[in-house]
Design a protein around this motif. Structure first.
Motif, short mmCIF file in Angstrom:
data_model
loop_
_atom_site.label_atom_id
_atom_site.label_comp_id
_atom_site.label_asym_id
_atom_site.label_seq_id
_atom_site.Cartn_x
_atom_site.Cartn_y
_atom_site.Cartn_z
N ILE A 273 0.91 -0.94 -0.07
CA ILE A 273 0.15 -0.05 0.01
C ILE A 273 0.90 1.25 -0.09
N LYS A 274 0.59 2.09 -0.86
CA LYS A 274 1.60 3.29 -1.21
C LYS A 274 1.18 4.53 -0.34
N ASP A 275 -0.02 4.56 0.04
CA ASP A 275 -0.49 5.85 0.92
C ASP A 275 -1.17 5.28 2.08
N LEU A 276 -0.65 5.31 3.34
CA LEU A 276 -1.04 4.69 4.66
C LEU A 276 -0.80 5.68 5.61
N THR A 277 -1.77 6.35 6.51
CA THR A 277 -1.60 7.16 7.61
C THR A 277 -2.17 6.34 8.86
N LEU A 278 -1.25 6.20 9.84
CA LEU A 278 -1.72 5.51 11.14
C LEU A 278 -1.75 6.65 12.17
N LYS A 279 -2.77 6.81 13.03
CA LYS A 279 -2.87 7.94 13.96
C LYS A 279 -3.50 7.20 15.28
N ILE A 280 -2.55 7.04 16.30
CA ILE A 280 -3.11 6.58 17.62
C ILE A 280 -3.08 7.36 18.68
N TYR A 281 -4.10 7.64 19.06
CA TYR A 281 -4.44 8.75 20.50
C TYR A 281 -4.11 8.12 21.55
N LYS A 282 -3.29 8.96 22.53
CA LYS A 282 -3.00 8.39 23.93
C LYS A 282 -4.10 8.79 24.55
N GLY A 283 -4.38 7.48 25.52
CA GLY A 283 -5.48 7.51 26.49
C GLY A 283 -6.86 7.18 25.63
N GLY A 284 -6.93 7.40 24.52
CA GLY A 284 -8.25 6.85 23.67
C GLY A 284 -8.57 5.33 23.78
N ARG A 285 -9.87 5.30 23.90
CA ARG A 285 -10.56 3.56 24.15
C ARG A 285 -10.88 3.53 22.70
N HIS A 286 -12.19 2.71 22.63
CA HIS A 286 -12.61 2.14 21.37
C HIS A 286 -13.33 3.03 20.34
N GLU A 287 -13.92 4.04 20.86
CA GLU A 287 -14.65 5.03 20.00
C GLU A 287 -14.16 6.37 20.01
N MET A 288 -13.08 6.55 19.17
CA MET A 288 -12.30 7.85 19.25
C MET A 288 -13.47 9.01 18.84
N LEU A 289 -14.31 8.77 17.95
CA LEU A 289 -15.25 9.77 17.73
C LEU A 289 -16.39 10.18 18.71
N ASN A 290 -16.17 9.49 19.84
CA ASN A 290 -17.00 9.79 21.05
C ASN A 290 -16.15 9.92 22.24
N GLU A 291 -14.83 10.16 22.20
CA GLU A 291 -13.86 10.41 23.02
C GLU A 291 -13.99 11.83 23.56
N VAL A 292 -13.30 12.12 24.62
CA VAL A 292 -12.89 13.49 25.31
C VAL A 292 -12.47 14.35 24.31
N ASN A 293 -11.64 13.85 23.39
CA ASN A 293 -11.14 14.73 22.58
C ASN A 293 -11.40 14.41 21.05
N ARG A 294 -12.66 14.32 20.88
CA ARG A 294 -13.56 13.81 19.54
C ARG A 294 -13.34 15.05 18.69
N LYS A 295 -13.18 16.47 19.31
CA LYS A 295 -13.10 17.34 18.24
C LYS A 295 -11.75 17.31 17.51
N GLU A 296 -10.77 17.07 18.16
CA GLU A 296 -9.47 16.82 17.74
C GLU A 296 -9.23 15.68 16.55
N VAL A 297 -10.04 14.63 17.05
CA VAL A 297 -10.11 13.30 16.21
C VAL A 297 -10.79 13.66 14.94
N GLN A 298 -11.93 14.23 14.84
CA GLN A 298 -12.79 14.92 13.70
C GLN A 298 -11.90 15.71 12.68
N GLN A 299 -11.09 16.59 13.38
CA GLN A 299 -10.46 17.55 12.76
C GLN A 299 -9.41 16.89 11.91
N ASP A 300 -8.62 15.84 12.46
CA ASP A 300 -7.45 14.98 12.03
C ASP A 300 -8.17 14.52 10.81
N LEU A 301 -9.28 13.71 10.89
CA LEU A 301 -9.91 12.94 9.91
C LEU A 301 -10.10 13.85 8.65
#
Length: 313
Positions: A273-301
């Protein structure tokens, strides 16, 4: 926000329910995002990310997988599956929705977004139809857990032979969800593992469309599917030019606290695969879109997606 709901008829005459979130300027749509939700939840839970995508000029479609959400005759049927292969049936339903999207939006870019079980389905989907997609987004995905996964697969096969595939099994259900939750003891709820945001956890617990109990065949087929898509052949059969974005929390037990997610990313890269981005958030559990930092997660996406779609124009 403007949301349209509809249904389509799929395999076994199942009526599959779906949502469609439309941006105001229909003629200037950047692309279509198709969402594949996780096990035990439903597509309406993605309203927040759909709203964010809509503001950025994307239209969003999301179906309730069969035996989930509003794709059931009544709430009494939630989790009950009487087909032959849940994994392949769910992928067939996803394909039907893609065909609807292509008919309603010819020549528009299509992005597939999958969370948890939906990420597994999406990873299988792209081995068949990935050349028709412009990007793949994976949330809360997983490698095959050799310990609990192998034990679960053997147990599901045994219980299915004893009780029949359409019956539920409390033991098997507890093996998985209790295992996930034990990382967060003392537990406040049964689903502490989904998010560190207690309000989001309570909201999910109170959701009338949340599915806690499934036919044994659903567990068995998801486990078999998980094992298959984590074999190297599946990674190799993924189109090499497809941009892939993977995000997860380092406290997600489904992703083995980041270890399983990193393994998935490594295998994609190993397969070419030529174009792959991996982002792992410190302290995040299973639903990153519903985490305390979800605005950051949304914006990164959104930043990643906008950059990939802009590059294709």
């Amino acid at each position: 926000m403007a949301v349209i709901t509809s249904t389509f008829t799929s395999l076994g005459d199942e009526e599959i329910f779906y949502y469609r979130w439309q941006p105001k300027e229909e003629k200037n749509i950047k692309g279509i995002v198709q969402i594949s939700h996780g096990v035990g939840e439903h597509a309406a839970r993605y309203k927040s990310i759909a709203k964010a995508l809509k503001k950025q000029g994307y239209e969003v479609y999301a179906n309730d997988h069969r035996v989930h959400g509003k794709s059931v005759k009544s709430n009494a049927h939630l989790g009950f599956y009487d087909g032959n292969d849940y994994f392949s049936d769910a992928i067939y339903d996803m394909r039907k929705l893609t065909e609807i999207i292509k008919e309603e939006h010819p020549n528009k870019k299509i992005i597939l977004f999958g969370h948890s079980m939906g990420s597994l389905l999406s990873r299988a989907y792209v081995t068949k139809y990935g050349n028709e997609l412009d990007a793949l987004i994976l949330s809360g995905t997983a490698s095959f857990m050799k310990g609990i996964g192998t034990f679960g697969l053997i147990s599901a096969k045994i219980f299915t032979k004893i009780n029949g595939k359409h019956r539920s099994n409390e033991i098997l259900k507890n093996i998985f969800f209790n295992q996930f939750n034990k990382e967060f003891k003392p537990n406040r709820t049964k689903v502490d593992w989904i998010s560190s945001d207690q309000k989001q956890v309570d909201k999910f617990e109170a959701d009338p469309l949340r599915v806690e109990d499934f036919s044994l065949s659903v567990f068995l087929d998801i486990l078999k599917g998980s094992k298959e898509i984590n074999e190297m052949a599946t990674f190799i059969n993924t189109p090499k030019e497809l941009p892939i974005y993977i995000f997860s929390g380092d406290k997600d037990p489904v992703g083995e606290m980041g270890k399983g997610v990193k393994k998935v990313a490594k295998n994609y890269k190993k397969s070419g695969i030529k174009d792959l981005t991996l982002k792992i958030y410190k302290g995040g559990r299973h639903e990153m879109l519903n985490e305390v930092n979800r605005k950051e997660v949304q914006q990164d996406l959104l930043n990643w997606l906008n950059s990939k779609i802009a590059a294709k124009n």
